[in-house]
Design a protein around this motif. Structure first.
Motif, PDB file in Angstrom:
ATOM      1  N   THR A 140       1.296  -1.068  -0.004  1.00  0.00           N
ATOM      2  CA  THR A 140       0.062  -0.397  -0.079  1.00  0.00           C
ATOM      3  C   THR A 140       1.032   1.453   0.051  1.00  0.00           C
ATOM      4  O   THR A 140       2.067   1.147   0.586  1.00  0.00           O
ATOM      5  CB  THR A 140      -0.880   0.303   1.356  1.00  0.00           C
TER       6      THR A 140
ATOM      7  N   THR B 199      -4.021   0.731  -2.517  1.00  0.00           N
ATOM      8  CA  THR B 199      -2.953   0.235  -2.996  1.00  0.00           C
ATOM      9  C   THR B 199      -2.298  -0.074  -4.233  1.00  0.00           C
ATOM     10  O   THR B 199      -2.713   0.323  -5.137  1.00  0.00           O
ATOM     11  CB  THR B 199      -3.843  -1.403  -3.337  1.00  0.00           C
TER      12      THR B 199
ATOM     13  N   SER C   6      -8.816   3.062  -3.124  1.00  0.00           N
ATOM     14  CA  SER C   6      -7.908   1.823  -2.332  1.00  0.00           C
ATOM     15  C   SER C   6      -6.510   2.643  -1.903  1.00  0.00           C
ATOM     16  O   SER C   6      -5.967   3.977  -3.511  1.00  0.00           O
ATOM     17  CB  SER C   6      -8.233   1.528  -3.749  1.00  0.00           C
TER      18      SER C   6
END
Length: 185
Positions: free
Chosen positions: A132, A143, A141
């Motif tokens: 991350t 990510t 997100s």
């Protein structure tokens, strides 16, 4: 009656102790053994810092990854893109712009694994990355990586995978070079 209960309890205890083993039992022993062989062979080669750069007409990409022996990783990436526009009947490139949701430093984990897959798409040697971004992000997100790539090979100077964000080789694989580097753009 008490003797029967005692005997039943003792029988269960004996069966329980007999079924316990000091060595773990794996659902797929072959996959476990191949994973261990892969890790023993390549973990010392993969551990360290790698980078890659990819520059094309409308996109340029740089990434640096540091793989630690304990399975943790750190990285950073920079991606820029531009468009082709027509001005006064001539095609021209716009200025390079950062692709904000792809840029930044990240932290996560990595591991090598061997997998059996009945359909074959994810069978064989795999490099799994999960990371991350380190900063706060204003989108759903954070990510940076959730990658299950085919691990091709690694040596003292080169790490090759199939999969990933950018493919910088003629065969469609991603090739990283060992060492610290900064983007050239």
């Amino acid at each position: 009656m008490k003797a029967l209960k005692r005997w039943t309890l003792m029988a269960f205890a004996v069966l329980f102790l007999a079924s316990c083993s000091s060595s773990p039992q794996y659902a797929d022993q072959e996959a476990h053994e191949k994973t261990e062989q892969l890790r023993q062979q390549y973990t010392p080669l993969i551990t360290g810092t790698w980078h890659m750069q990819y520059v094309k007409d409308k996109r340029r990409f740089f990434e640096r990854l540091t793989f630690n022996e304990d399975g943790t990783m750190k990285g950073m990436r920079k991606m820029q893109s531009r468009e082709v526009v027509t001005i006064d009947g001539k095609e021209q490139h716009t200025d390079w712009q950062d692709v904000d949701d792809m840029n930044g430093a990240f932290t996560g984990t990595w591991k090598l694994s061997w997998r059996r897959d009945t359909e074959g798409a994810f069978a064989g040697n795999r490099l799994l990355l999960s990371a991350t971004f380190d900063d706060e992000r204003n989108w759903p997100s954070p990510t940076a990586y959730s990658l299950d790539a085919r691990f091709i090979d690694a040596d003292e100077s080169t790490l090759r995978i199939e999969g990933g964000i950018a493919h910088n080789s003629d065969d469609g694989s991603t090739v990283y070079t060992r060492g610290q580097a900064e983007p050239e753009f």
